[in-house]
Design a protein around this motif. Structure first.
Motif, PDB file in Angstrom:
ATOM      1  N   PRO A 221       0.846  -1.186   0.000  1.00 54.82           N
ATOM      2  CA  PRO A 221       0.000   0.000   0.000  1.00 54.82           C
ATOM      3  C   PRO A 221       0.885   1.240   0.000  1.00 54.82           C
ATOM      4  CG  PRO A 221       0.119  -0.953   2.189  1.00 54.82           C
ATOM      5  CD  PRO A 221       0.816  -1.923   1.269  1.00 54.82           C
ATOM      6  N   GLU A 222       0.327   2.350  -0.362  1.00 48.00           N
ATOM      7  CA  GLU A 222       1.051   3.612  -0.333  1.00 48.00           C
ATOM      8  C   GLU A 222       0.379   4.489   0.721  1.00 48.00           C
ATOM      9  OE1 GLU A 222       1.029   5.755  -3.989  1.00 48.00           O
ATOM     10  OE2 GLU A 222       2.840   6.887  -3.522  1.00 48.00           O
ATOM     11  N   PRO A 223       0.655   4.212   1.988  1.00 49.18           N
ATOM     12  CA  PRO A 223      -0.106   4.874   3.052  1.00 49.18           C
ATOM     13  C   PRO A 223       0.165   6.370   3.122  1.00 49.18           C
ATOM     14  CG  PRO A 223       1.784   3.721   3.964  1.00 49.18           C
ATOM     15  CD  PRO A 223       1.712   3.331   2.515  1.00 49.18           C
ATOM     16  N   THR A 224      -0.857   7.097   3.477  1.00 48.09           N
ATOM     17  CA  THR A 224      -0.700   8.507   3.788  1.00 48.09           C
ATOM     18  C   THR A 224      -0.378   8.598   5.275  1.00 48.09           C
ATOM     19  OG1 THR A 224      -2.263   9.171   2.061  1.00 48.09           O
ATOM     20  CG2 THR A 224      -1.848  10.748   3.829  1.00 48.09           C
ATOM     21  N   VAL A 225       0.755   9.217   5.601  1.00 50.04           N
ATOM     22  CA  VAL A 225       1.263   9.203   6.967  1.00 50.04           C
ATOM     23  C   VAL A 225       1.396  10.637   7.484  1.00 50.04           C
ATOM     24  CG1 VAL A 225       3.105   8.405   8.499  1.00 50.04           C
ATOM     25  CG2 VAL A 225       2.567   7.115   6.411  1.00 50.04           C
ATOM     26  N   ALA A 226       0.799  10.908   8.628  1.00 47.72           N
ATOM     27  CA  ALA A 226       0.918  12.218   9.259  1.00 47.72           C
ATOM     28  C   ALA A 226       1.898  12.132  10.424  1.00 47.72           C
ATOM     29  CB  ALA A 226      -0.442  12.692   9.769  1.00 47.72           C
ATOM     30  N   PHE A 227       2.895  13.015  10.428  1.00 44.41           N
ATOM     31  CA  PHE A 227       3.821  13.075  11.558  1.00 44.41           C
ATOM     32  C   PHE A 227       3.356  14.156  12.520  1.00 44.41           C
ATOM     33  CE2 PHE A 227       7.678  15.047  13.497  1.00 44.41           C
ATOM     34  CZ  PHE A 227       7.958  13.999  14.374  1.00 44.41           C
ATOM     35  N   LEU A 228       3.133  13.771  13.772  1.00 40.35           N
ATOM     36  CA  LEU A 228       2.711  14.714  14.805  1.00 40.35           C
ATOM     37  C   LEU A 228       3.836  14.909  15.816  1.00 40.35           C
ATOM     38  CD1 LEU A 228      -0.968  13.586  15.564  1.00 40.35           C
ATOM     39  CD2 LEU A 228      -0.087  14.994  13.681  1.00 40.35           C
ATOM     40  N   TYR A 229       4.130  16.168  16.113  1.00 43.27           N
ATOM     41  CA  TYR A 229       5.119  16.492  17.143  1.00 43.27           C
ATOM     42  C   TYR A 229       4.358  17.034  18.343  1.00 43.27           C
ATOM     43  CZ  TYR A 229       9.163  18.431  19.523  1.00 43.27           C
ATOM     44  OH  TYR A 229      10.131  18.703  20.457  1.00 43.27           O
ATOM     45  N   LEU A 230       4.441  16.321  19.450  1.00 43.63           N
ATOM     46  CA  LEU A 230       3.625  16.631  20.618  1.00 43.63           C
ATOM     47  C   LEU A 230       4.479  16.757  21.862  1.00 43.63           C
ATOM     48  CD1 LEU A 230       1.018  13.782  19.945  1.00 43.63           C
ATOM     49  CD2 LEU A 230       0.839  16.159  19.172  1.00 43.63           C
ATOM     50  N   ARG A 231       4.126  17.709  22.704  1.00 45.93           N
ATOM     51  CA  ARG A 231       4.740  17.838  24.023  1.00 45.93           C
ATOM     52  C   ARG A 231       3.642  18.228  25.011  1.00 45.93           C
ATOM     53  NH1 ARG A 231       8.005  15.088  22.350  1.00 45.93           N
ATOM     54  NH2 ARG A 231      10.277  15.295  22.278  1.00 45.93           N
ATOM     55  N   GLY A 232       2.858  17.217  25.391  1.00 47.76           N
ATOM     56  CA  GLY A 232       1.767  17.445  26.325  1.00 47.76           C
ATOM     57  C   GLY A 232       0.745  18.410  25.765  1.00 47.76           C
ATOM     58  N   SER A 233       0.219  19.269  26.649  1.00 45.88           N
ATOM     59  CA  SER A 233      -0.797  20.231  26.220  1.00 45.88           C
ATOM     60  C   SER A 233      -0.179  21.493  25.620  1.00 45.88           C
ATOM     61  CB  SER A 233      -1.670  20.625  27.421  1.00 45.88           C
ATOM     62  OG  SER A 233      -0.874  21.217  28.441  1.00 45.88           O
ATOM     63  N   ALA A 234       1.154  21.620  25.745  1.00 39.21           N
ATOM     64  CA  ALA A 234       1.806  22.862  25.310  1.00 39.21           C
ATOM     65  C   ALA A 234       2.070  22.907  23.816  1.00 39.21           C
ATOM     66  CB  ALA A 234       3.111  23.059  26.080  1.00 39.21           C
ATOM     67  N   ILE A 235       2.508  21.803  23.229  1.00 40.55           N
ATOM     68  CA  ILE A 235       2.910  21.786  21.821  1.00 40.55           C
ATOM     69  C   ILE A 235       2.201  20.639  21.110  1.00 40.55           C
ATOM     70  CG2 ILE A 235       4.830  21.594  20.206  1.00 40.55           C
ATOM     71  CD1 ILE A 235       6.673  22.624  22.391  1.00 40.55           C
ATOM     72  N   LYS A 236       1.420  20.986  20.091  1.00 42.60           N
ATOM     73  CA  LYS A 236       0.716  19.990  19.280  1.00 42.60           C
ATOM     74  C   LYS A 236       0.825  20.428  17.830  1.00 42.60           C
ATOM     75  CE  LYS A 236      -2.592  19.357  23.058  1.00 42.60           C
ATOM     76  NZ  LYS A 236      -3.993  19.560  23.481  1.00 42.60           N
TER      77      LYS A 236
END
Length: 348
Positions: A221-236
């Protein structure tokens, strides 16, 4: 900032793509060409999984013999001569420089490092204990004979203060991608007087990257991939073009969701509109990032995530924070681990 709406998947467009034997991504499923000239649909494997890679770089040699003095021109344009590499401080945001020093066989010479770490250097003093900020006095107290750094960490006045104290400070290019891996390794090796080891390490790393790409299943498959950078409630944040993750996703046979959604920044705040427009089949995240929002359940509560294909199926791939975006001598192994996580052989 959200990008434009995702492309429509009308029957006419799908038929055109099939006739052209092109790969077409659909929600929860992707197509790939078969050897018989027909198109077969291969579903993205759903559910959470961890992409595992040994974070310990393998030294290219155990007994390097630096040829010194070595004179190099850093990324800041300053020419620096290094006469002693017995006490090395390696400080950058991703930990790439410490990985490279260790992989060149000079791990025993490390006396200071930045926060990203791996088991073999955990006891080496951390010169950025508060995050990304350097302290000149703390570094000078280590009596370094050379400092390797870049502009991803600072403040710049600290690095200049260390240089003014008479310590050779070499700036490496802060840009990190699969395309820069070999050049970065060789630039560090040149500064430390081990250019032959640098070429050997660069060649090994490039070979491992090629091997990882070759391990992608022929019909995948050729998946669509989302990269999320998270640091708790402060950084999303949602990754877009230039995030670094986009290069890894493409090399692993996927499509970066932020790029497809039309984002024009490396990272944008997560909104319902941005997530829904990106429509990922897989969410890629750092392990500690995932933990910082309360795991998979917390992830599902982020704006728009529950409305995406990945959110509906709980398809989350996580990897250790200290290595995912390091783009150093472990790059081939990182890519191989992502390939294995995107296309689990025992579940396909």
């Amino acid at each position: 900032m959200a990008g434009p709406e995702a492309p429509t998947r009308s029957a006419a467009r799908l038929l055109t793509a099939l006739l052209a034997v092109l790969t077409v991504a659909v929600v929860g499923a992707c197509s790939s060409p078969s050897t018989g000239g027909e198109t077969v649909e291969t579903e993205v494997v759903t559910g959470p999984r961890t992409a595992v890679v040994d974070a310990e770089p393998e030294p290219i040699t155990t007994d390097p013999e630096p040829a010194l003095p070595a004179t190099v021109r850093g990324a800041d344009g300053v020419e620096t001569t290094i006469t002693d590499v017995s006490r090395i401080v390696a400080a950058d945001r991703s930990g790439t420089l410490a990985q490279t020093v260790y992989a060149l066989g000079l791990g025993d010479n490390l006396v200071g490092r930045s926060t990203p770490s791996f088991p073999a250097i955990e006891d080496v003093p951390n010169v950025t204990p508060g995050g990304h900020g350097l302290n000149a006095e703390a570094i000078l107290d280590l009596n370094p004979t050379v400092v390797l750094t870049d502009t991803s960490i600072g403040p710049l006045a600290v690095q200049e203060q260390i240089r003014a104290a008479g310590v050779p400070v070499v700036f490496v290019d802060p840009e990190r991608s699969l395309d820069t891996v070999a050049a970065d390794i060789e630039s560090v090796a040149a500064a430390l007087g081990v250019p032959e080891e640098g070429r050997a390490l660069a060649d090994r790393t490039l070979a491992e990257i090629d091997a990882a790409k070759d391990s992608i299943p022929a019909e995948h498959p050729e998946p669509t991939v989302a990269f999320l950078y998270l640091r708790g409630s402060a950084i999303k944040m949602l990754g877009g073009p230039g995030s670094g993750a986009d290069a890894l996703i493409a090399a692993a046979g996927g499509r970066d969701a932020g790029v497809l959604a039309g984002l024009d920044s490396e990272f944008v705040p997560i909104t319902s509109e941005a997530m829904i427009a990106s429509s990922p089949d897989i969410i890629l995240v750092m392990t500690h990032s995932l933990e910082s929002v309360g795991g998979a359940e917390g992830m599902a509560r982020l704006p728009g995530v529950a409305q995406t294909p990945a959110g509906k199926t709980g398809t989350i791939v996580d990897m250790d924070d200290s290595i995912l975006l390091s783009f150093g001598p472990q790059s081939g192994r990182v890519l191989a681990a992502l390939v294995e996580a995107f296309y689990p052989a025992d579940e396909s």
